[in-house]
Design a protein around this motif. Structure first.
Motif, PDB file in Angstrom:
ATOM      1  N   ARG A  48      -8.718   8.509   1.313  1.00 33.30           N
ATOM      2  CA  ARG A  48      -7.197   7.265   0.781  1.00 33.30           C
ATOM      3  C   ARG A  48      -6.704   6.779   1.533  1.00 33.30           C
ATOM      4  O   ARG A  48      -6.762   7.214   2.480  1.00 33.30           O
ATOM      5  CB  ARG A  48      -6.656   8.532  -0.034  1.00 33.30           C
ATOM      6  N   ILE A  49      -6.262   5.354   1.400  1.00 29.02           N
ATOM      7  CA  ILE A  49      -5.597   4.756   2.607  1.00 29.02           C
ATOM      8  C   ILE A  49      -4.539   4.507   1.514  1.00 29.02           C
ATOM      9  O   ILE A  49      -4.681   4.301   0.863  1.00 29.02           O
ATOM     10  CB  ILE A  49      -6.369   3.707   2.810  1.00 29.02           C
ATOM     11  N   THR A  50      -3.477   5.156   2.668  1.00 28.92           N
ATOM     12  CA  THR A  50      -2.265   5.402   1.871  1.00 28.92           C
ATOM     13  C   THR A  50      -1.815   3.466   1.792  1.00 28.92           C
ATOM     14  O   THR A  50      -1.517   2.746   3.087  1.00 28.92           O
ATOM     15  CB  THR A  50      -1.086   5.952   2.352  1.00 28.92           C
ATOM     16  N   VAL A  51      -0.860   2.492   1.189  1.00 33.35           N
ATOM     17  CA  VAL A  51      -0.560   1.333   1.438  1.00 33.35           C
ATOM     18  C   VAL A  51       1.033   1.526   1.444  1.00 33.35           C
ATOM     19  O   VAL A  51       1.697   2.424   0.939  1.00 33.35           O
ATOM     20  CB  VAL A  51      -0.836   0.767  -0.277  1.00 33.35           C
ATOM     21  N   HIS A  52       1.606   0.494   2.068  1.00 36.10           N
ATOM     22  CA  HIS A  52       3.351   0.653   2.868  1.00 36.10           C
ATOM     23  C   HIS A  52       3.234  -0.675   1.676  1.00 36.10           C
ATOM     24  O   HIS A  52       3.101  -1.875   1.787  1.00 36.10           O
ATOM     25  CB  HIS A  52       2.697   0.731   4.583  1.00 36.10           C
TER      26      HIS A  52
END
Length: 145
Positions: free
Chosen positions: A141-145
């Motif tokens: 999972r890639i965290t979106v900022h």
């Protein structure tokens, strides 16, 4: 004097022929695994981290098994000895449905299977092979900022 062209038990012979034809044409799996591919019967699946292979091989000496992984191909080979009476003994074999002899099964593994992270275990005739997937191929999972 009079000799019949048919076996003594016509119905038993017809039943045997029907089972042989049905088994040859049956594409669904059965307990011996012959319907789809041979001996040993296989289950292949996995998780996001591993590829899991189960080979159902009762009666196999674990020391006679060969498990190889080369160029993305997993090979399971070995031999199951026959436990039938010797030919010199006075005995009659009526039904022989148990596979005996040499076998070789080859499975094409996914590209992300890691050939350096393989474990194989045998317990009660079940060969369980676990192949780790490469870390780069793991879903994350890639965290979106």
């Amino acid at each position: 004097m009079f000799r019949s062209l048919f076996p003594h038990d016509v119905f038993a012979e017809m039943d045997r022929l029907q089972r042989e034809v049905q088994q040859a044409l049956d594409l669904s799996p059965n307990i011996r695994g012959f319907g789809r591919g041979g001996f040993p019967a296989l289950n292949v699946g996995g998780t996001p981290q591993t590829v899991e292979v189960y080979a159902f091989a009762p009666g196999i000496d674990p020391n006679s098994l060969e498990v190889d992984l080369e160029r993305g191909m997993l090979t399971i080979a070995g031999e199951r000895k026959s436990r039938l009476p010797d030919a010199g003994q006075q005995s009659t074999l009526h039904i022989n449905e148990r596979f005996a002899g040499s076998f070789r099964r080859v499975i094409n593994l996914p590209e992300d299977a890691d050939p350096d992270a393989v474990q194989a275990r045998v317990k009660d005739g079940l060969v369980h092979i676990t192949i780790q997937r490469r870390a780069a191929a793991q879903p994350r999972r890639i965290t979106v900022h």
